[in-house]
Design a protein around this motif. Structure first.
Motif, PDB file in Angstrom:
ATOM      1  N   VAL A 162       0.347  -1.667  -0.269  1.00 30.34           N
ATOM      2  CA  VAL A 162      -0.223   0.196   0.355  1.00 30.34           C
ATOM      3  C   VAL A 162       0.961   1.122  -0.037  1.00 30.34           C
ATOM      4  O   VAL A 162       0.160   2.444  -0.311  1.00 30.34           O
ATOM      5  N   LEU A 163       2.187   0.879   0.070  1.00 33.98           N
ATOM      6  CA  LEU A 163       3.348   2.549   0.401  1.00 33.98           C
ATOM      7  C   LEU A 163       2.883   2.576  -1.086  1.00 33.98           C
ATOM      8  O   LEU A 163       3.768   3.610  -1.074  1.00 33.98           O
ATOM      9  N   LEU A 164       2.506   2.344  -1.886  1.00 34.59           N
ATOM     10  CA  LEU A 164       2.973   2.648  -3.518  1.00 34.59           C
ATOM     11  C   LEU A 164       2.093   3.513  -3.809  1.00 34.59           C
ATOM     12  O   LEU A 164       1.660   4.229  -4.717  1.00 34.59           O
ATOM     13  N   PHE A 165       1.200   3.741  -2.701  1.00 36.87           N
ATOM     14  CA  PHE A 165       0.048   4.826  -3.317  1.00 36.87           C
ATOM     15  C   PHE A 165       0.540   6.306  -2.461  1.00 36.87           C
ATOM     16  O   PHE A 165      -0.182   6.718  -2.665  1.00 36.87           O
ATOM     17  N   ALA A 166       1.750   5.390  -1.748  1.00 35.68           N
ATOM     18  CA  ALA A 166       2.829   6.996  -0.835  1.00 35.68           C
ATOM     19  C   ALA A 166       2.755   8.378  -1.605  1.00 35.68           C
ATOM     20  O   ALA A 166       2.328   9.180  -1.188  1.00 35.68           O
ATOM     21  N   PRO A 167       3.130   8.013  -2.761  1.00 37.58           N
ATOM     22  CA  PRO A 167       3.351   9.711  -3.921  1.00 37.58           C
ATOM     23  C   PRO A 167       2.323  10.404  -3.810  1.00 37.58           C
ATOM     24  O   PRO A 167       2.093  11.685  -4.050  1.00 37.58           O
ATOM     25  N   GLY A 168       1.365   9.706  -4.816  1.00 39.45           N
ATOM     26  CA  GLY A 168      -0.154   9.951  -5.348  1.00 39.45           C
ATOM     27  C   GLY A 168      -0.545  11.185  -3.583  1.00 39.45           C
ATOM     28  O   GLY A 168      -1.311  12.182  -3.713  1.00 39.45           O
ATOM     29  N   LEU A 169       0.059  10.257  -2.760  1.00 40.68           N
ATOM     30  CA  LEU A 169      -0.953  10.787  -0.706  1.00 40.68           C
ATOM     31  C   LEU A 169      -0.648  11.908  -0.857  1.00 40.68           C
ATOM     32  O   LEU A 169      -0.790  12.939  -0.151  1.00 40.68           O
ATOM     33  N   LEU A 170       1.072  11.994  -0.654  1.00 41.81           N
ATOM     34  CA  LEU A 170       1.607  13.368   0.076  1.00 41.81           C
ATOM     35  C   LEU A 170       1.211  14.416  -1.502  1.00 41.81           C
ATOM     36  O   LEU A 170       1.862  15.377  -1.195  1.00 41.81           O
ATOM     37  N   PHE A 171       1.306  14.553  -2.911  1.00 43.95           N
ATOM     38  CA  PHE A 171       1.240  15.131  -3.224  1.00 43.95           C
ATOM     39  C   PHE A 171      -0.483  15.552  -3.029  1.00 43.95           C
ATOM     40  O   PHE A 171      -0.254  17.079  -2.698  1.00 43.95           O
ATOM     41  N   LEU A 172      -1.582  14.796  -2.889  1.00 47.01           N
ATOM     42  CA  LEU A 172      -2.449  15.367  -1.906  1.00 47.01           C
ATOM     43  C   LEU A 172      -2.642  16.839  -0.767  1.00 47.01           C
ATOM     44  O   LEU A 172      -2.900  17.628  -0.879  1.00 47.01           O
ATOM     45  N   LEU A 173      -1.511  16.216  -0.540  1.00 50.50           N
ATOM     46  CA  LEU A 173      -1.033  15.989   0.965  1.00 50.50           C
ATOM     47  C   LEU A 173      -0.889  17.807   1.066  1.00 50.50           C
ATOM     48  O   LEU A 173      -0.692  18.880   1.837  1.00 50.50           O
TER      49      LEU A 173
ATOM     50  N   THR B 103       1.682  19.481   6.618  1.00 55.48           N
ATOM     51  CA  THR B 103       0.965  18.217   5.962  1.00 55.48           C
ATOM     52  C   THR B 103       1.808  16.989   7.250  1.00 55.48           C
ATOM     53  O   THR B 103       2.004  16.475   7.102  1.00 55.48           O
ATOM     54  N   ILE B 104       2.655  18.234   7.497  1.00 54.41           N
ATOM     55  CA  ILE B 104       3.545  17.317   9.034  1.00 54.41           C
ATOM     56  C   ILE B 104       3.443  16.787   9.557  1.00 54.41           C
ATOM     57  O   ILE B 104       3.156  15.281  10.044  1.00 54.41           O
ATOM     58  N   PRO B 105       2.080  16.959  10.266  1.00 58.93           N
ATOM     59  CA  PRO B 105       1.448  16.325  10.973  1.00 58.93           C
ATOM     60  C   PRO B 105       1.208  15.352  11.390  1.00 58.93           C
ATOM     61  O   PRO B 105       0.648  14.362  11.512  1.00 58.93           O
ATOM     62  N   LYS B 106       0.012  15.197   9.219  1.00 57.39           N
ATOM     63  CA  LYS B 106      -0.648  13.821   9.255  1.00 57.39           C
ATOM     64  C   LYS B 106       0.583  12.536   8.704  1.00 57.39           C
ATOM     65  O   LYS B 106      -0.263  11.771   9.110  1.00 57.39           O
ATOM     66  N   LEU B 107       1.661  13.252   8.517  1.00 62.89           N
ATOM     67  CA  LEU B 107       1.768  12.388   7.956  1.00 62.89           C
ATOM     68  C   LEU B 107       2.811  11.468   9.634  1.00 62.89           C
ATOM     69  O   LEU B 107       3.439  10.889   9.353  1.00 62.89           O
TER      70      LEU B 107
END
Length: 356
Positions: free
Chosen positions: A221-232, A241-245
């Motif tokens: 599921v980490l493969l989705f992390a780049p897309g999530l990082l972009f959205l955040l 974004t840092i608190p959510k990460l």
């Protein structure tokens, strides 16, 4: 005037006595009108997005029946379920050193969230022996996941209804993964798609929590992390974004704490082993390759490089607005050159499809 009023009162009383009532807004005539309109457009039902809800509703109930039929008529295939049960049984018996936990197919290589969820399944299914009950539980996971996926595409108002058939009914493999093999992928993906739905509704903190839970079931599921990082970054900028990460990381630490206290290196190296070698006989997507190439480390590095290059191309060509630097995402939205825009469903779809 009095005569007219009197006549109206009498007429109303006569109608009530005779059982005559005024037509309600939801009268049968209106329903018949809608059905007539549907019949006239029957050749367009699978193509017009206004009928998407009707089509997906039919498909969802059809999928319930299909899953029951598959469970009753198609033989279950044992691959990993027994190994899962052996692995969690080791934890139940008091072993918290990940290097000592293993099953029939090898060592335990999934994070702690997997252990907790499959421990619950261990007890629900009579120590893993009630396979039929486990299949119905995974069928429930399937139809819930399907609801989440349908909702994502439905929200776009762009996907024609016929596409939804290929999302579910046309796939033998998806039914096999869920109800015939009982892999841990269904649990991870159910949590992931639940998180995507929360992101669509603006519940970013709760969505990040569910995303981290999905990672704790299976590392892919980490493969989705780049897309999530972009959205955040797009939604909040770097500082917010840092608190959510941090929440995502804290959940991983909290779930893995019993194992980290016993053998931290063993837990991290097993649960998040990036160098693990996959066995050729279990592959489906790469079956067309010769085994020597599938096992070749240079081929693995090539795939990794291609994946990273694709992400970079998306980041610099597709994920940013024209004329805007990608580094604008690090700024607070209120301080960017262009006024911030609310995240669209298309961006969410970009997130959940970016690796496929």
């Amino acid at each position: 005037m009095l005569v007219v009023a009197s006549l109206r009162v009498r007429l109303s009383a006569a109608e009530m006595a005779g059982g005559v009532r005024r037509k309600s807004p939801g009268s049968p005539s209106q329903l018949w009108g809608k059905l007539h309109s549907l019949w006239q457009d029957k050749h367009l039902v699978l193509f017009k997005t206004e009928y998407t809800f009707l089509v997906v509703s039919v498909l969802w109930f059809l999928e319930i029946a299909i899953n029951v039929w598959v469970i009753q008529k198609v033989a279950y295939t044992e691959i990993d379920w027994k190994a899962y049960m052996d692995e969690v049984e080791g934890v139940i018996n008091g072993t918290y050193d990940y290097t000592q936990l293993k099953g029939d197919t090898g060592p335990l290589v999934y994070p702690a969230g997997f252990v907790y969820i499959f421990t619950a399944l261990y007890y629900i299914t009579s120590h893993g022996t009630n396979i039929r009950l486990a299949q119905y539980i995974f069928a429930a996971f399937y139809v819930i996941t399907l609801l989440f996926v349908f909702r994502i595409y439905y929200r776009t108002k762009k996907v024609p209804p016929y596409v939804f058939f290929f999302v579910c009914c046309a796939s033998y493999r998806i039914h096999s993964i869920f109800v015939l093999r009982l892999f841990n992928d269904p649990v991870a993906m159910m949590l992931l798609f639940a998180a995507v739905n929360l992101f669509m509704d603006g519940y970013w903190t709760l969505g990040c929590g569910l995303y981290s839970l999905a990672v704790s079931v299976k590392m892919n599921v980490l493969l989705f992390a780049p897309g999530l990082l972009f959205l955040l970054l797009s939604e909040f900028g770097l500082i917010r974004t840092i608190p959510k990460l941090s929440l995502c990381a804290a959940i991983q630490v909290l779930l893995g704490l019993p194992f980290l206290l016993d053998n931290p290196v063993g837990y991290v190296s097993r649960a998040f082993d990036l160098g693990r070698q996959f066995i050729f006989k279990w592959t489906v997507n790469w079956r067309f390759l010769p085994e020597w190439l599938f096992l070749n480390r240079y081929f693995h590095l090539f795939l990794l490089a291609a994946h990273l290059l694709t992400l970079l191309l998306f980041a610099f060509r597709r994920w940013k607005r024209p004329g805007e630097s990608i580094f604008e995402l690090f700024k607070d939205p209120s301080k960017r050159k262009n006024p911030p825009q609310q995240s669209t469903v298309d961006h969410i779809l970009l997130f959940h499809l970016n690796i496929f």
